[in-house]
Design a protein around this motif. Structure first.
Motif, PDB file in Angstrom:
ATOM      1  N   PRO A  54      -0.461  -2.057  -1.514  1.00  0.00           N
ATOM      2  CA  PRO A  54      -0.032  -0.845  -2.222  1.00  0.00           C
ATOM      3  C   PRO A  54      -0.915  -0.649  -3.467  1.00  0.00           C
ATOM      4  CG  PRO A  54       1.591  -2.604  -2.496  1.00  0.00           C
ATOM      5  CD  PRO A  54       0.461  -3.185  -1.708  1.00  0.00           C
ATOM      6  N   ARG A  55      -1.594   0.504  -3.548  1.00  0.00           N
ATOM      7  CA  ARG A  55      -2.596   0.639  -4.627  1.00  0.00           C
ATOM      8  C   ARG A  55      -1.972   0.697  -6.022  1.00  0.00           C
ATOM      9  NH1 ARG A  55      -2.938   5.886  -2.421  1.00  0.00           N
ATOM     10  NH2 ARG A  55      -4.816   5.514  -1.213  1.00  0.00           N
ATOM     11  N   HIS A  56      -0.676   1.058  -6.112  1.00  0.00           N
ATOM     12  CA  HIS A  56      -0.023   1.043  -7.428  1.00  0.00           C
ATOM     13  C   HIS A  56       0.779  -0.245  -7.648  1.00  0.00           C
ATOM     14  CE1 HIS A  56      -0.941   5.332  -8.030  1.00  0.00           C
ATOM     15  NE2 HIS A  56      -0.626   5.484  -6.757  1.00  0.00           N
ATOM     16  N   GLY A  57       0.624  -1.217  -6.749  1.00  0.00           N
ATOM     17  CA  GLY A  57       1.417  -2.444  -6.811  1.00  0.00           C
ATOM     18  C   GLY A  57       2.742  -2.242  -6.101  1.00  0.00           C
ATOM     19  N   PRO A  63      -0.614   2.577 -12.942  1.00  0.00           N
ATOM     20  CA  PRO A  63      -0.868   4.019 -12.876  1.00  0.00           C
ATOM     21  C   PRO A  63      -2.264   4.302 -12.317  1.00  0.00           C
ATOM     22  CG  PRO A  63      -1.047   3.247 -15.143  1.00  0.00           C
ATOM     23  CD  PRO A  63      -0.625   2.062 -14.328  1.00  0.00           C
ATOM     24  N   PRO A  64      -2.496   5.536 -11.840  1.00  0.00           N
ATOM     25  CA  PRO A  64      -3.749   5.825 -11.121  1.00  0.00           C
ATOM     26  C   PRO A  64      -5.016   5.535 -11.917  1.00  0.00           C
ATOM     27  CG  PRO A  64      -2.506   7.845 -11.617  1.00  0.00           C
ATOM     28  CD  PRO A  64      -1.604   6.697 -11.890  1.00  0.00           C
ATOM     29  N   HIS A  65      -4.989   5.786 -13.241  1.00  0.00           N
ATOM     30  CA  HIS A  65      -6.217   5.590 -14.030  1.00  0.00           C
ATOM     31  C   HIS A  65      -6.487   4.122 -14.321  1.00  0.00           C
ATOM     32  CE1 HIS A  65      -3.016   5.449 -16.945  1.00  0.00           C
ATOM     33  NE2 HIS A  65      -3.841   5.180 -17.939  1.00  0.00           N
ATOM     34  N   ALA A  86      -5.935   5.465   4.129  1.00  0.00           N
ATOM     35  CA  ALA A  86      -5.452   5.598   2.752  1.00  0.00           C
ATOM     36  C   ALA A  86      -4.424   6.725   2.607  1.00  0.00           C
ATOM     37  CB  ALA A  86      -6.650   5.837   1.835  1.00  0.00           C
ATOM     38  N   PRO A  87      -3.134   6.404   2.785  1.00  0.00           N
ATOM     39  CA  PRO A  87      -2.105   7.415   2.556  1.00  0.00           C
ATOM     40  C   PRO A  87      -2.033   7.803   1.076  1.00  0.00           C
ATOM     41  CG  PRO A  87      -1.208   5.542   3.760  1.00  0.00           C
ATOM     42  CD  PRO A  87      -2.558   5.139   3.262  1.00  0.00           C
ATOM     43  N   SER A  88      -1.705   9.063   0.812  1.00  0.00           N
ATOM     44  CA  SER A  88      -1.720   9.563  -0.549  1.00  0.00           C
ATOM     45  C   SER A  88      -0.752  10.737  -0.712  1.00  0.00           C
ATOM     46  CB  SER A  88      -3.148  10.031  -0.830  1.00  0.00           C
ATOM     47  OG  SER A  88      -3.326  10.229  -2.189  1.00  0.00           O
ATOM     48  N   ALA A  89      -0.071  10.779  -1.862  1.00  0.00           N
ATOM     49  CA  ALA A  89       0.799  11.928  -2.175  1.00  0.00           C
ATOM     50  C   ALA A  89      -0.031  12.924  -2.981  1.00  0.00           C
ATOM     51  CB  ALA A  89       1.994  11.465  -2.989  1.00  0.00           C
ATOM     52  N   THR A 158     -10.234  20.345   0.743  1.00  0.00           N
ATOM     53  CA  THR A 158     -10.937  19.700  -0.374  1.00  0.00           C
ATOM     54  C   THR A 158      -9.889  19.154  -1.341  1.00  0.00           C
ATOM     55  OG1 THR A 158     -12.888  21.082  -0.171  1.00  0.00           O
ATOM     56  CG2 THR A 158     -12.518  20.074  -2.320  1.00  0.00           C
ATOM     57  N   TYR A 159     -10.040  17.876  -1.700  1.00  0.00           N
ATOM     58  CA  TYR A 159      -9.113  17.164  -2.580  1.00  0.00           C
ATOM     59  C   TYR A 159      -9.716  17.143  -3.987  1.00  0.00           C
ATOM     60  CZ  TYR A 159      -6.492  12.827  -4.076  1.00  0.00           C
ATOM     61  OH  TYR A 159      -5.723  11.875  -4.719  1.00  0.00           O
ATOM     62  N   VAL A 160      -9.019  17.738  -4.939  1.00  0.00           N
ATOM     63  CA  VAL A 160      -9.440  17.649  -6.340  1.00  0.00           C
ATOM     64  C   VAL A 160      -8.856  16.365  -6.908  1.00  0.00           C
ATOM     65  CG1 VAL A 160      -9.173  18.639  -8.647  1.00  0.00           C
ATOM     66  CG2 VAL A 160      -9.547  20.138  -6.690  1.00  0.00           C
ATOM     67  N   ILE A 184      -4.500  18.364  -4.596  1.00  0.00           N
ATOM     68  CA  ILE A 184      -4.849  17.690  -5.854  1.00  0.00           C
ATOM     69  C   ILE A 184      -4.108  16.361  -5.969  1.00  0.00           C
ATOM     70  CG2 ILE A 184      -3.068  19.052  -7.100  1.00  0.00           C
ATOM     71  CD1 ILE A 184      -5.034  18.989  -9.527  1.00  0.00           C
ATOM     72  N   GLY A 185      -4.831  15.345  -6.405  1.00  0.00           N
ATOM     73  CA  GLY A 185      -4.229  14.022  -6.579  1.00  0.00           C
ATOM     74  C   GLY A 185      -5.010  13.236  -7.614  1.00  0.00           C
ATOM     75  N   MET A 186      -4.681  11.944  -7.736  1.00  0.00           N
ATOM     76  CA  MET A 186      -5.298  11.147  -8.811  1.00  0.00           C
ATOM     77  C   MET A 186      -5.976   9.867  -8.327  1.00  0.00           C
ATOM     78  SD  MET A 186      -2.152  11.371 -11.549  1.00  0.00           S
ATOM     79  CE  MET A 186      -1.220  12.887 -11.781  1.00  0.00           C
ATOM     80  N   THR A 187      -6.037   9.647  -7.017  1.00  0.00           N
ATOM     81  CA  THR A 187      -6.506   8.316  -6.592  1.00  0.00           C
ATOM     82  C   THR A 187      -7.672   8.277  -5.604  1.00  0.00           C
ATOM     83  OG1 THR A 187      -4.879   8.260  -4.803  1.00  0.00           O
ATOM     84  CG2 THR A 187      -4.201   7.281  -6.892  1.00  0.00           C
TER      85      THR A 187
HETATM   86  C1  LIG Z   1       4.043  10.543  -9.161  1.00  0.00           C
HETATM   87  S1  LIG Z   1       2.842  11.663  -8.554  1.00  0.00           S
HETATM   88  C2  LIG Z   1       1.319  11.085  -9.052  1.00  0.00           C
HETATM   89  C3  LIG Z   1       0.755   9.934  -8.264  1.00  0.00           C
HETATM   90  O1  LIG Z   1       0.999  10.080  -6.854  1.00  0.00           O
HETATM   91  C4  LIG Z   1      -0.248  10.040  -6.174  1.00  0.00           C
HETATM   92  O2  LIG Z   1      -0.569   8.690  -5.888  1.00  0.00           O
HETATM   93  P1  LIG Z   1      -1.170   8.189  -4.484  1.00  0.00           P
HETATM   94  O3  LIG Z   1      -2.450   8.945  -4.261  1.00  0.00           O
HETATM   95  O4  LIG Z   1      -1.392   6.724  -4.658  1.00  0.00           O
HETATM   96  O5  LIG Z   1      -0.135   8.484  -3.417  1.00  0.00           O
HETATM   97  C5  LIG Z   1      -1.179  10.669  -7.213  1.00  0.00           C
HETATM   98  O6  LIG Z   1      -2.540  10.483  -6.913  1.00  0.00           O
HETATM   99  C6  LIG Z   1      -0.726  10.008  -8.459  1.00  0.00           C
HETATM  100  O7  LIG Z   1      -1.264   8.728  -8.621  1.00  0.00           O
END
Ligand SMILES: CSC[C@H]1O[C@H](OP(=O)(O)O)[C@H](O)[C@@H]1O
Ligand code: ADE
Length: 263
Positions: A54-57, A63-65, A86-89, A158-160, A184-187
């Protein structure tokens, strides 16, 4: 250490355990870049050796940054992994890309600011191509499975990628929309480009949780979490069929990413 794992999965927001692996065991790996986000679960699914991180632990504490993307990719490479799913929200930047839908990123726009996004260092100069940043073979497997399961998927998105952890301002969101990008996402960055530098196949399965901040009501973390549980069930369902769909040998060019890239 295990060296012959085939497929690696980076669990995104809401996906903290694989739940599908037999003979699962936890392994901790240290890398020249420090520790990955958590211990890695390795096990068997339908006869194939899989690793899950799990990339966030496991408790979503990273956190993503602050994700150590280099350590995560390095650890997967150490395990012998050649393919990463790589699943992503993600948030949506278009009306027709609705919460609950799947989206398949085929391009990205990088708006991150301070991430260590390359293994090109210590005298090693690498300029990889990311003209097409994702593995086409993995992408077609994902498309096939999502369609077979009758889920709605937007291909060619396209993913920002923004730095986070904050969400966008309305002005930023309006600007991102004006680029024609869909999600749009952060990872995604630098995960995706590090995988390419490591000559590993990489594809994202994005699921939409919200309409970002351009629509009526600006997104909140609470909203994301509320939409997430349905999306997570669907993603897990896709993952279980996807493993079998992935060809055993690679016929893409991801394994040769460094061929004309190094000085
Ligand atoms: C709580 S929304 C923000 C968070 O969710 C997404 O994470 P991931 O790509 O690991 O599913 C987004 O990029 C943010 O990190
Ligand atoms: N609207 C959004 N912006 C950035 N990352 C997200 N992850 C999920 N929704 C998001």
């Amino acid at each position: 250490m295990e060296k012959d794992i085939e497929i690696g999965i980076f669990g995104g927001t809401g996906i903290y355990d694989s739940g599908i692996l037999e003979d699962a065991k936890e392994i901790s790996i240290d890398t020249p870049y420090g520790k990955p986000s958590d211990s890695i679960t390795v096990g068997i699914f339908k006869g194939r050796k899989i690793a899950f991180l799990p990339r966030h632990g496991k408790k979503h504490t990273v956190p993503p940054h602050l994700i150590n993307y280099k350590a995560n990719i390095w650890a997967f490479k150490e395990l012998g992994i050649t393919r990463i799913i790589a699943p992503s929200a993600v948030g949506s930047l278009k009306e027709e890309i609705e919460p609950g839908h799947f989206a398949l990123p085929t391009q990205f726009l990088d708006f991150t600011k301070s991430r260590d996004g390359s293994f090109s260092e210590n005298g090693r100069v690498i300029h990889i191509s990311v003209a097409d940043p994702f593995c086409p073979e993995l992408q077609s497997s994902i498309l096939k499975v999502v369609k077979e399961q009758n889920f709605h998927i937007h291909k060619d998105c396209t993913y920002v990628c923004i730095e986070g952890p904050r969400f966008s301002t309305k002005a930023e969101s309006k600007f991102y929309r004006s680029t024609g990008a869909g999600i749009i996402g952060m990872t995604l960055v630098p995960e995706c480009q590090l995988a390419r530098e490591a000559q590993m196949c990489y594809a994202s399965i994005s699921t939409v949780t919200d309409y970002d901040v351009w629509a009526e009501k600006p997104v909140t973390a609470k909203e994301v979490l509320e939409t997430l549980s349905k999306n997570v069930e669907r993603t897990k369902k896709v993952l279980t069929d996807l493993i079998n769909q992935i060809p055993k040998t690679r016929s893409c060019t991801c394994a040769n990413a460094l061929k004309e890239a190094e000085f």
